[in-house]
Design an enzyme around this catalytic site. Structure first.
Site, PDB file in Angstrom:
ATOM      1  N   ASP A  68       0.823  -1.216   0.000  1.00 44.43           N
ATOM      2  CA  ASP A  68       0.000   0.000   0.000  1.00 44.43           C
ATOM      3  C   ASP A  68       0.854   1.262   0.000  1.00 44.43           C
ATOM      4  O   ASP A  68       2.082   1.184   0.039  1.00 44.43           O
ATOM      5  CB  ASP A  68      -0.968  -0.006   1.202  1.00 44.43           C
ATOM      6  CG  ASP A  68      -0.262  -0.240   2.530  1.00 44.43           C
ATOM      7  OD1 ASP A  68       0.985  -0.269   2.546  1.00 44.43           O
ATOM      8  OD2 ASP A  68      -0.950  -0.399   3.542  1.00 44.43           O
ATOM      9  N   ASN A 136      -7.225  -0.199  14.150  1.00 49.72           N
ATOM     10  CA  ASN A 136      -8.655  -0.344  13.846  1.00 49.72           C
ATOM     11  C   ASN A 136      -8.935  -1.673  13.136  1.00 49.72           C
ATOM     12  O   ASN A 136     -10.005  -1.861  12.571  1.00 49.72           O
ATOM     13  CB  ASN A 136      -9.135   0.821  12.966  1.00 49.72           C
ATOM     14  CG  ASN A 136      -8.360   0.887  11.654  1.00 49.72           C
ATOM     15  OD1 ASN A 136      -7.439   0.092  11.448  1.00 49.72           O
ATOM     16  ND2 ASN A 136      -8.724   1.809  10.788  1.00 49.72           N
ATOM     17  N   HIS A 138      -7.318  -2.720  10.483  1.00 53.48           N
ATOM     18  CA  HIS A 138      -7.067  -2.717   9.034  1.00 53.48           C
ATOM     19  C   HIS A 138      -5.879  -3.603   8.686  1.00 53.48           C
ATOM     20  O   HIS A 138      -5.008  -3.869   9.503  1.00 53.48           O
ATOM     21  CB  HIS A 138      -6.899  -1.287   8.482  1.00 53.48           C
ATOM     22  CG  HIS A 138      -5.611  -0.606   8.806  1.00 53.48           C
ATOM     23  ND1 HIS A 138      -5.451   0.760   8.733  1.00 53.48           N
ATOM     24  CD2 HIS A 138      -4.385  -1.070   9.189  1.00 53.48           C
ATOM     25  CE1 HIS A 138      -4.215   1.102   9.045  1.00 53.48           C
ATOM     26  NE2 HIS A 138      -3.548   0.006   9.331  1.00 53.48           N
ATOM     27  N   GLU A 143      -9.672  -0.551   5.165  1.00 54.37           N
ATOM     28  CA  GLU A 143     -10.229   0.019   6.375  1.00 54.37           C
ATOM     29  C   GLU A 143     -11.511  -0.714   6.781  1.00 54.37           C
ATOM     30  O   GLU A 143     -12.100  -1.451   5.968  1.00 54.37           O
ATOM     31  CB  GLU A 143     -10.520   1.509   6.134  1.00 54.37           C
ATOM     32  CG  GLU A 143      -9.258   2.344   5.882  1.00 54.37           C
ATOM     33  CD  GLU A 143      -8.442   2.595   7.134  1.00 54.37           C
ATOM     34  OE1 GLU A 143      -7.818   1.649   7.647  1.00 54.37           O
ATOM     35  OE2 GLU A 143      -8.403   3.746   7.614  1.00 54.37           O
TER      36      GLU A 143
HETATM   37  C1  F6R Z   1       1.630  -0.491   6.117  1.00 56.26           C
HETATM   38  C2  F6R Z   1       0.357  -1.199   6.283  1.00 56.26           C
HETATM   39  C3  F6R Z   1      -0.436  -1.004   7.529  1.00 56.26           C
HETATM   40  C4  F6R Z   1       0.343  -1.485   8.755  1.00 56.26           C
HETATM   41  C5  F6R Z   1      -0.454  -1.342  10.044  1.00 56.26           C
HETATM   42  C6  F6R Z   1       0.410  -1.618  11.260  1.00 56.26           C
HETATM   43  O1  F6R Z   1       2.179  -0.771   4.856  1.00 56.26           O
HETATM   44  O2  F6R Z   1      -0.059  -1.911   5.409  1.00 56.26           O
HETATM   45  O3  F6R Z   1      -1.656  -1.694   7.422  1.00 56.26           O
HETATM   46  O4  F6R Z   1       0.693  -2.834   8.579  1.00 56.26           O
HETATM   47  O5  F6R Z   1      -0.994  -0.057  10.163  1.00 56.26           O
HETATM   48  O6  F6R Z   1       1.452  -0.696  11.313  1.00 56.26           O
HETATM   49  P1  F6R Z   1       2.676  -0.853  12.317  1.00 56.26           P
HETATM   50  O7  F6R Z   1       3.396  -2.103  11.878  1.00 56.26           O
HETATM   51  O8  F6R Z   1       3.520   0.372  12.130  1.00 56.26           O
HETATM   52  O9  F6R Z   1       2.086  -0.990  13.674  1.00 56.26           O
END
Ligand code: F6R
Length: 243
Positions: A68, A136, A138, A143
């Site tokens: 992403d 959340n 995701h 989302e």
């Molecule tokens: C980032 C992504 C997000 C993260 C998630 C957790 O490329 O796809 O979905 O995996 O927000 O982020 P961290 O690992 O920083 O807690």
């Protein structure tokens, strides 16, 4: 089949995740690997590069897909996913640009970006997908409310994502939309690994693994995947079995 590997700390879970990825590349040098960026996989990426280089693993045929990106952020912004992968993976491994596929978040034709990525994934298939989990629930920028069948899409980011996301940036940054590989592609990945660490992730890990399977909590989709490995530290697993 869902398996859950637990390790005492982030370093050990990162080392074990890197081992699995490195062994998978060794077994299939033309692997298609799709990965999330972020704090959880950062150490895994560093250790993966070390292992590939130290063990002389052939990565010349590896294909890499970035999960992403924040829409509108230039790749030289340290908080962008592109910056993360260029510094943690592509540059240290001296990968050829033809080997990696990232969304161009600055494109004024995001629709074309989406269809290009969909076609690539539909053609090659994702062999190994390594994702994190947001506060959340995701995965990528899928989302809450995203249909489980979604392909690549642009998402309006919810308040939790835009506020938690500030942790990647030196200055307060306006984040409103994300471009992401969708949950339908995740379901088709041959092997899915979800990684999470730290006490603050314990609640979302519990909900993902033990809560109802529902698009209102996207990570609950892992319960439906045919070949998924959950890798956590003890803290992130601390609420499992307690509800
Ligand atoms: C980032 C992504 C997000 C993260 C998630 C957790 O490329 O796809 O979905 O995996 O927000 O982020 P961290 O690992 O920083 O807690």
């Amino acid at each position: 089949m869902l398996s859950h590997l637990q390790f005492p700390d982030h370093e050990m879970m990162s080392a074990n995740t890197a081992d699995i990825i490195a062994d998978t590349i060794k077994a299939d040098p033309s692997l298609v690997l799709c990965m999330a960026s972020g704090h959880t996989p950062a150490r895994t990426c560093e250790l993966l590069v070390e292992k590939i280089l130290n063990q002389g693993i052939d990565h010349s045929r590896l294909s890499f897909i970035g999960l992403d990106e924040w829409v509108g952020l230039p790749g030289n912004n340290e908080g962008s996913c592109r910056y993360f992968f260029e510094h943690k993976i592509f540059s240290p491994l001296q990968m050829d640009p033809s080997q990696y596929h990232l969304f161009d978040a600055l494109s004024n034709d995001l629709e074309t970006e989406l269809r290009k990525m969909d076609q690539l994934i539909l053609k090659k298939g994702i062999d190994l997908m390594v994702v994190g989990i947001g506060m959340n629930g995701h995965i990528g920028f899928n989302e809450p409310g995203t249909p489980f069948t979604s392909l690549c899409h642009v998402a309006d980011l919810d308040e939790i994502t835009t506020s938690v996301g500030q942790k990647y940036f030196k200055e307060v940054t306006t984040l409103s939309r994300g471009i992401t590989v969708g949950l339908g592609h995740l379901m088709n990945a041959r092997h899915l690994i979800l990684i999470a660490n730290g006490a603050r992730k314990a609640g979302v890990v519990q909900r993902a693994l033990e809560g109802p399977v529902d698009p209102s909590f996207p990570a609950s989709i892992v319960q439906r995947h045919e070949n998924v490995t959950i890798i956590t530290d003890f803290e992130a697993a601390s609420l499992l079995g307690k509800s």
